[in-house]
Scaffold this active site. Structure first.
Site, PDB file in Angstrom:
ATOM      1  N   ASP A  39      -1.878  -1.809  10.362  1.00  0.00           N
ATOM      2  CA  ASP A  39      -2.297  -1.735   8.939  1.00  0.00           C
ATOM      3  C   ASP A  39      -2.756  -3.069   8.171  1.00  0.00           C
ATOM      4  O   ASP A  39      -3.192  -3.187   7.075  1.00  0.00           O
ATOM      5  CB  ASP A  39      -0.923  -1.575   8.408  1.00  0.00           C
ATOM      6  CG  ASP A  39      -0.373  -0.291   8.200  1.00  0.00           C
ATOM      7  OD1 ASP A  39      -1.442   0.796   8.506  1.00  0.00           O
ATOM      8  OD2 ASP A  39       0.715  -0.013   8.082  1.00  0.00           O
ATOM      9  N   VAL A  94      11.176  -4.654   2.856  1.00  0.00           N
ATOM     10  CA  VAL A  94      10.928  -5.025   4.195  1.00  0.00           C
ATOM     11  C   VAL A  94      11.061  -3.593   5.333  1.00  0.00           C
ATOM     12  O   VAL A  94      12.111  -2.847   4.978  1.00  0.00           O
ATOM     13  CB  VAL A  94      11.786  -5.977   4.917  1.00  0.00           C
ATOM     14  CG1 VAL A  94      11.647  -6.235   6.484  1.00  0.00           C
ATOM     15  CG2 VAL A  94      11.365  -7.209   4.141  1.00  0.00           C
ATOM     16  N   ALA A  95      10.228  -3.213   5.996  1.00  0.00           N
ATOM     17  CA  ALA A  95      10.381  -2.272   7.076  1.00  0.00           C
ATOM     18  C   ALA A  95      10.538  -0.947   6.132  1.00  0.00           C
ATOM     19  O   ALA A  95      11.341  -0.032   6.462  1.00  0.00           O
ATOM     20  CB  ALA A  95      11.293  -2.290   8.204  1.00  0.00           C
ATOM     21  N   ALA A  96       9.622  -0.613   5.272  1.00  0.00           N
ATOM     22  CA  ALA A  96       9.852   0.400   4.368  1.00  0.00           C
ATOM     23  C   ALA A  96       8.658   1.509   3.955  1.00  0.00           C
ATOM     24  O   ALA A  96       8.596   2.053   3.290  1.00  0.00           O
ATOM     25  CB  ALA A  96      10.120  -0.265   2.885  1.00  0.00           C
ATOM     26  N   GLY A  97       7.552   1.286   5.115  1.00  0.00           N
ATOM     27  CA  GLY A  97       6.394   2.050   4.971  1.00  0.00           C
ATOM     28  C   GLY A  97       5.464   1.565   3.904  1.00  0.00           C
ATOM     29  O   GLY A  97       4.425   2.283   3.433  1.00  0.00           O
ATOM     30  N   LEU A  98       5.740   0.248   3.681  1.00  0.00           N
ATOM     31  CA  LEU A  98       4.584  -0.298   2.597  1.00  0.00           C
ATOM     32  C   LEU A  98       3.711  -1.261   2.880  1.00  0.00           C
ATOM     33  O   LEU A  98       3.032  -1.878   2.280  1.00  0.00           O
ATOM     34  CB  LEU A  98       5.657  -0.930   1.135  1.00  0.00           C
ATOM     35  CG  LEU A  98       6.502   0.267   0.615  1.00  0.00           C
ATOM     36  CD1 LEU A  98       7.471  -0.497  -0.355  1.00  0.00           C
ATOM     37  CD2 LEU A  98       5.685   1.357  -0.163  1.00  0.00           C
ATOM     38  N   ALA A  99       3.934  -1.686   4.372  1.00  0.00           N
ATOM     39  CA  ALA A  99       3.117  -2.651   4.987  1.00  0.00           C
ATOM     40  C   ALA A  99       3.251  -3.981   4.556  1.00  0.00           C
ATOM     41  O   ALA A  99       2.104  -4.545   4.383  1.00  0.00           O
ATOM     42  CB  ALA A  99       1.489  -2.037   5.078  1.00  0.00           C
ATOM     43  N   LYS A 156       0.880  -1.072  -0.025  1.00  0.00           N
ATOM     44  CA  LYS A 156      -0.081  -0.047  -0.024  1.00  0.00           C
ATOM     45  C   LYS A 156       0.792   1.363  -0.169  1.00  0.00           C
ATOM     46  O   LYS A 156       2.158   1.365   0.477  1.00  0.00           O
ATOM     47  CB  LYS A 156      -0.956  -0.041   1.199  1.00  0.00           C
ATOM     48  CG  LYS A 156      -0.268   0.111   2.647  1.00  0.00           C
ATOM     49  CD  LYS A 156       0.099   1.153   3.150  1.00  0.00           C
ATOM     50  CE  LYS A 156       0.753   1.349   4.664  1.00  0.00           C
ATOM     51  NZ  LYS A 156       1.493   2.519   4.846  1.00  0.00           N
ATOM     52  N   GLY A 162       4.666  -6.625   5.616  1.00  0.00           N
ATOM     53  CA  GLY A 162       4.452  -7.601   6.437  1.00  0.00           C
ATOM     54  C   GLY A 162       2.698  -7.721   6.827  1.00  0.00           C
ATOM     55  O   GLY A 162       2.405  -8.831   7.287  1.00  0.00           O
ATOM     56  N   SER A 163       2.305  -6.647   7.058  1.00  0.00           N
ATOM     57  CA  SER A 163       0.892  -6.468   7.438  1.00  0.00           C
ATOM     58  C   SER A 163      -0.047  -7.111   6.364  1.00  0.00           C
ATOM     59  O   SER A 163      -1.100  -7.834   6.627  1.00  0.00           O
ATOM     60  CB  SER A 163       0.511  -5.076   7.729  1.00  0.00           C
ATOM     61  OG  SER A 163       1.190  -4.533   8.721  1.00  0.00           O
TER      62      SER A 163
HETATM   63  O1  C5P Z   1       0.394  -1.245  14.771  1.00  0.00           O
HETATM   64  P1  C5P Z   1       1.675  -1.312  14.409  1.00  0.00           P
HETATM   65  O2  C5P Z   1       2.473  -2.612  15.004  1.00  0.00           O
HETATM   66  O3  C5P Z   1       1.866  -1.412  12.741  1.00  0.00           O
HETATM   67  O4  C5P Z   1       2.320  -0.432  15.142  1.00  0.00           O
HETATM   68  C1  C5P Z   1       3.656  -0.482  15.138  1.00  0.00           C
HETATM   69  C2  C5P Z   1       4.160   1.038  16.198  1.00  0.00           C
HETATM   70  O5  C5P Z   1       3.896   2.071  15.484  1.00  0.00           O
HETATM   71  C3  C5P Z   1       3.371   0.909  17.409  1.00  0.00           C
HETATM   72  O6  C5P Z   1       4.031   0.143  18.489  1.00  0.00           O
HETATM   73  C4  C5P Z   1       3.492   2.524  17.679  1.00  0.00           C
HETATM   74  O7  C5P Z   1       4.611   2.721  18.313  1.00  0.00           O
HETATM   75  C5  C5P Z   1       3.463   3.023  16.433  1.00  0.00           C
HETATM   76  N1  C5P Z   1       2.015   3.621  15.879  1.00  0.00           N
HETATM   77  C6  C5P Z   1       1.599   4.632  16.456  1.00  0.00           C
HETATM   78  N2  C5P Z   1       0.358   4.977  16.164  1.00  0.00           N
HETATM   79  C7  C5P Z   1      -0.325   4.118  15.065  1.00  0.00           C
HETATM   80  C8  C5P Z   1       0.308   3.166  14.560  1.00  0.00           C
HETATM   81  C9  C5P Z   1       1.352   2.731  14.947  1.00  0.00           C
HETATM   82  O8  C5P Z   1       2.113   5.261  17.314  1.00  0.00           O
HETATM   83  N3  C5P Z   1      -1.631   4.723  14.751  1.00  0.00           N
END
Ligand code: C5P
Length: 285
Positions: A137, A96-101, A11, A103-104
């Site tokens: 995500d 990976v870990a790139a803002g593209l979700a 995404k 893993g989600s």
């Molecule tokens: O939900 P997710 O595991 O992707 O979130 C990873 C981390 O990003 C959370 O532990 C939190 O620190 C931060 N986060 C947040 N607010 C959000 C989504 C993520 O602070 N709406």
């Protein structure tokens, strides 16, 4: 049925507004998700063991219970008292870990896939309950929609009936950036907060690329740039190369340009050195 293969797309966030910090430590968001054509492939195979095992050739993908696909499978397996085992094979194309979700999205594919493979009979709302326990995500990917509005932590989804197909050059620096680190760096400035979602949506609906380009925004950008100030050059480089608009996706470091066409996106890609960045021509899915 013993085996199922699923596509697991990435995404982008066309807008990401951070509205405030919540008592649970998460941030309240308002975001426009776009599903894009860059995708991983997930194959689920039932087996006679009593274990969930993950296979993936990518060196940065955990094969342990830390992987969100493991969490997804373990939750369903436990709740439905499934005794058989499962192999999860991931062909990883999404950085990976790139803002593209990525893993989600993989976790959402496993939830939907196991619902079919194990014949659990769960509806989308029930699957969304599992998704939100895995990550903010994950829920978006349960819906068969090109665009959606995300609120809450990002897990409350409203599908948007928008037909516009966009083309992008997606540029991902070869570094990982962790969402939690980026949110920690965020300095909230809530005065005169604009409703960037409702500014963007009419332009997206009409396919008005010029105005759409001007209304892409991400409140996490200052936090991303505070971790890596040098990434501002990527933004400049894309704009200098002729991109209409440029924006970070999610918590970065991926940055995307809005292109006028596939041809335009391909011409932008030629300007990037693959030693430091991965560059993908992608479209709305
Ligand atoms: O939900 P997710 O595991 O992707 O979130 C990873 C981390 O990003 C959370 O532990 C939190 O620190 C931060 N986060 C947040 N607010 C959000 C989504 C993520 O602070 N709406």
């Amino acid at each position: 049925m013993d085996r199922l293969t699923l596509q697991s797309p990435a995404k982008l966030n066309l807008v990401l507004d951070v509205l405030g910090k919540r008592p649970d430590g998460f941030h309240e968001l308002r975001t426009v998700f776009e599903r894009i054509s860059l995708a991983d492939t997930i194959t689920l195979t039932r087996n006679k063991s009593d274990k969930i095992s993950i296979r993936c050739a990518h060196p940065h993908v955990p094969l342990s219970s830390k992987n969100l696909v493991f969490k997804a499978a373990a939750l369903l397996r436990q709740d439905f008292s499934i005794s058989e085992g499962l192999d999860i094979n991931i062909i990883k194309n999404i950085p990976v870990a790139a803002g593209l979700a990525g893993g989600s999205s993989n976790a959402a594919a496993v939830l939907s896939g196991l619902n079919r493979l194990w014949q659990l009979g769960l509806g989308t709302q029930e699957l969304a309950g599992y998704a939100s326990r895995i990550g903010s995500d994950v829920t978006f990917f349960l819906y068969d929609t090109s665009y959606a509005l995300g609120t809450g932590r990002g897990e409350l989804i409203r599908q948007l009936d928008i037909k516009t197909k966009l083309w992008h050059l997606l540029v991902t620096p070869r570094v990982k950036m962790y969402t939690a680190d980026v949110f920690t760096r965020l300095k909230l400035n809530l005065t005169n907060k604009k409703d960037n979602v409702n500014i963007l949506l009419p332009f997206l609906r009409k396919g008005d690329l010029v105005r759409l380009a001007g209304s892409l925004s991400n409140d996490l950008e200052p936090a991303i740039l505070s971790l890596r100030p040098d990434f501002v050059y990527l933004k400049r480089k894309l704009l200098d190369a002729g991109a209409a608009g440029v924006c970070f996706s999610g918590s970065g470091p991926s940055i995307f340009a809005l292109a006028e066409s596939q041809k335009h996106a391909l011409s932008l890609r030629a300007k990037f050195d693959r030693r430091y960045t991965q560059a993908f021509v992608v479209s709305t899915l």
